[in-house]
Design a protein around this motif. Structure first.
Motif, short mmCIF file in Angstrom:
data_model
loop_
_atom_site.label_atom_id
_atom_site.label_comp_id
_atom_site.label_asym_id
_atom_site.label_seq_id
_atom_site.Cartn_x
_atom_site.Cartn_y
_atom_site.Cartn_z
N LYS A 74 0.82 -1.08 0.05
CA LYS A 74 0.23 -0.05 -0.16
C LYS A 74 0.91 1.15 -0.03
N ASP A 75 2.02 1.40 0.61
CA ASP A 75 3.25 2.40 0.33
C ASP A 75 3.44 2.73 -1.29
N GLN A 76 3.24 1.53 -2.07
CA GLN A 76 3.54 1.82 -3.45
C GLN A 76 2.40 2.51 -4.10
N ILE A 77 1.18 2.56 -3.44
CA ILE A 77 0.21 3.34 -4.12
C ILE A 77 -0.46 4.35 -3.83
N LYS A 78 -1.11 5.12 -4.68
CA LYS A 78 -1.61 6.46 -4.12
C LYS A 78 -3.23 6.39 -3.75
N THR A 79 -3.94 5.32 -4.39
CA THR A 79 -5.21 5.26 -4.09
C THR A 79 -5.12 4.98 -2.49
N LYS A 80 -6.30 5.89 -1.91
CA LYS A 80 -6.55 5.59 -0.59
C LYS A 80 -7.71 5.55 -0.19
N ALA A 81 -8.19 4.73 0.79
CA ALA A 81 -9.75 4.63 1.27
C ALA A 81 -10.00 5.88 2.04
N TRP A 82 -11.34 6.35 1.74
CA TRP A 82 -12.10 7.45 2.49
C TRP A 82 -12.00 7.15 3.99
N ALA A 101 0.71 -0.63 -11.85
CA ALA A 101 1.91 -0.40 -12.68
C ALA A 101 3.00 -0.22 -11.61
N SER A 102 2.65 0.70 -10.63
CA SER A 102 3.54 0.71 -9.45
C SER A 102 3.77 -0.45 -8.75
N PHE A 106 7.41 -2.55 -8.36
CA PHE A 106 7.80 -3.02 -7.12
C PHE A 106 8.44 -4.41 -6.85
N TYR A 107 7.45 -5.16 -7.39
CA TYR A 107 7.85 -6.41 -7.46
C TYR A 107 9.02 -6.95 -8.43
N GLU A 108 9.00 -6.35 -9.70
CA GLU A 108 10.06 -6.58 -10.49
C GLU A 108 11.43 -6.03 -10.09
N ASN A 109 11.26 -4.85 -9.41
CA ASN A 109 12.53 -4.55 -8.62
C ASN A 109 13.20 -5.40 -7.76
N HIS A 110 12.19 -5.99 -7.19
CA HIS A 110 12.88 -7.38 -6.11
C HIS A 110 12.76 -8.69 -6.55
N GLY A 111 13.02 -8.67 -7.87
CA GLY A 111 13.32 -10.06 -8.62
C GLY A 111 12.10 -10.97 -9.17
N PHE A 112 10.99 -10.28 -8.85
CA PHE A 112 9.64 -11.21 -9.24
C PHE A 112 9.41 -10.70 -10.80
N ASP A 114 8.21 -12.36 -13.28
CA ASP A 114 6.88 -12.99 -13.76
C ASP A 114 5.56 -12.53 -13.11
N VAL A 115 5.77 -11.60 -12.44
CA VAL A 115 4.53 -10.96 -11.64
C VAL A 115 3.61 -10.50 -12.37
N ARG A 116 2.36 -10.69 -11.98
CA ARG A 116 1.00 -10.25 -12.78
C ARG A 116 0.37 -9.67 -11.64
N VAL A 117 -0.15 -8.38 -11.93
CA VAL A 117 -0.79 -7.53 -11.11
C VAL A 117 -2.25 -7.11 -11.93
N GLY A 118 -3.29 -7.39 -11.17
CA GLY A 118 -4.57 -6.79 -11.75
C GLY A 118 -5.36 -5.94 -10.56
#
Length: 168
Positions: A74-82, A101-102, A106-112, A114-118
């Motif tokens: 959650k530190d990597q994202i800007k979308t926050k709950a109300w 994308a963030s 983040f995962y790619e920078n840590h060696g992942f 093949d990561v998939r994020v949706g």
């Protein structure tokens, strides 16, 4: 648009989109703006605005993460709950895509690699609250096992380079 200017459908369309965007930036993502064609035929531009309910992001959740905590992602994202008075909980579909994308970066920078994020958007029955769920499939983590440098001399001789030599 200005008084006494020619009616330009392209500019009217841009103005209609700008009004829609203005409402959407104020947490009315279901806003729809139409141009009154009957009035337009008389030379008058009238926008009919159907704003829909004001929406807040009620919850931001991460699923599928095993290596990193929810808080770390959650530190990597800007979308926050109300949260009243402190966090507006603005629903911005473009920002959510940037957050996907963030997390991927983040995962790619840590060696992942093949990561998939949706992401999944869950709208409440009254369409006033939204839950944003980021779904992660980490895949395999790649780590560097050994790094070797060799110097090729003009004579074709390969000399291994030690770590100490590289540090100096």
């Amino acid at each position: 648009l200005k008084k006494d200017e020619a009616i330009d459908p392209f500019r009217i369309g841009l103005a209609r989109e700008a009004v829609e965007r203005l409402y959407q930036n104020k947490n009315f993502p279901h806003t729809h703006v139409e141009v009154d064609e009957a009035e337009l035929a008389k030379g008058v531009v009238v926008f009919n605005v159907i704003e829909g309910p004001k929406v807040h992001i009620r919850r931001v959740k991460v699923l599928g993460n095993k290596t990193f905590s929810d808080a770390r992602l959650k530190d990597q994202i800007k979308t926050k709950a109300w949260f009243p008075l402190f966090v507006p909980g603005t629903y911005d579909p473009d920002q959510i895509e940037q957050d996907v994308a963030s997390i991927r970066q983040f995962y790619e920078n840590h060696g992942f690699f093949d990561v998939r994020v949706g992401r999944k958007i869950v709208v409440s029955p009254d369409a006033k609250e939204i839950a944003v769920v980021f779904v992660v499939d980490e895949g395999q983590r790649y780590k560097l096992d050994r790094l070797t440098f060799k110097v090729v001399r003009p004579e074709g001789i390969y000399d291994p380079v030690t770590e100490d030599a590289l540090r100096h």
